[in-house]
Write an enzyme that holds these catalytic residues in place. Sequence first.
Site, PDB file in Angstrom:
ATOM      1  CG  HIS A 170       1.284  -0.902  -2.028  1.00 40.78           C
ATOM      2  ND1 HIS A 170       0.136  -1.328  -2.651  1.00 40.78           N
ATOM      3  CD2 HIS A 170       1.251  -1.458  -0.784  1.00 40.78           C
ATOM      4  CE1 HIS A 170      -0.562  -2.092  -1.835  1.00 40.78           C
ATOM      5  NE2 HIS A 170       0.090  -2.192  -0.696  1.00 40.78           N
ATOM      6  CG  ASP A 205      -4.507  -2.683  -4.668  1.00 42.78           C
ATOM      7  OD1 ASP A 205      -3.956  -1.677  -4.192  1.00 42.78           O
ATOM      8  OD2 ASP A 205      -5.683  -2.694  -5.095  1.00 42.78           O
TER       9      ASP A 205
END
Length: 399
Positions: free
Chosen positions: A370, A374
């Site tokens: 992450h 995204d």
Amino acid sequence: MTVDVVVPAVGESIREGVLVAWKAAEGELVARDQPLFELETDKITMQIDSPAAGCLGIRTAAGAQVRVGEVVGVIDEAQQAAAPSPATQPDASPVESAPAEAPAPLPSPAATVLPPSLRRLARAHGLDRARLGQVAAEGRDARAEASRLITEATVGSQPACAPPAARETRRTLSSLRRRVAERLVQAQQQAAILTTFNEVDMSAVLALRARHQEDFVRRHGIKLGLMSFFVKAVVEALRRVPAFNARLDGDELVEQHYYDLGVAVGSERGLVVPVLRDVDRLGLAAIEGGIAALAERAATGRLELSELQGGCFTLSNGGVYGSLLSTPILNPPQCGILGMHTIKRRPVVVDQHDRIEARPMMYLALSYDHRIVDGREAVSFLRHVVDAVAAPERLLLEL
């Protein structure tokens, strides 16, 4: 003349390893390039071949820690199997004056060739191949002797009333297993790993394979599997969502403009991830052949360190072991890994009229870093994979 058997250099960062097992016994005649011993390092397990033909002398026992350049054995080139020279054959003479023939000498254990099945049995149970060779040289049943040795090792010579065996055993983790553990922990500690899931209807791919499998094998000499479709789908998804084709190097984001995919394959020493290079330039047959070759090299310990480095993204097919769903862990420094799973027929809604059919469905799991990717990009990436596999003609039409 003797030739030293040394631990070869297998990579710039590797200085030592473990001599796991010898593939030939002390005093056995070996051929040049014959598999000689198995070397395990913290990054790779590989098979080392004999540098010469001759009689093997072992200097370092199996299980020992060894260093690159260390002499672990010798090959005596003077001792090689050879047919007797005609000059040494006895002269013919009349039968009535011929002396009684001496009994033919038994072949030496080193010269006795055990059948492949018996050699595999000896390797699997750590049996002394020289001892089995001696049994065979004496004309006795070497397989029966192997069975006896296995039983003896398993049961031992304890009386029937002996106390139960220990309830637990301890053994040191192998260098490779320790390194795998370190990398997995490192990945979870340093990356912000998330996993998103989806499912794909495999009907179209399975029908296509069934329809063209025979012609495919006849044309290319290899079966059409499922991995090649997923590899193609992942390449297309990487093109559409390039954030996945990147890695962090310190404070820099490195964007990769090539498509080298890691494919997880199982081996006796654990899971390894060799890399298939430039898969965007390969057809389905070349991809299937490349994966098969890497799997074979992994199984026989012939992978080179360079074949485990430099991948952009990884595919892991737990479905071959029956896994229904899992959350794969990243293979650093990559930022994405796709987990494939077993195909199960499940009831699904197939059209706008809510018609329900049993379809062959597969769960997919996409784990990602992450810090780089995204959630929106991750869901989009996995959706591209699902669409491409569900309708494989889209790959051919580049849709």
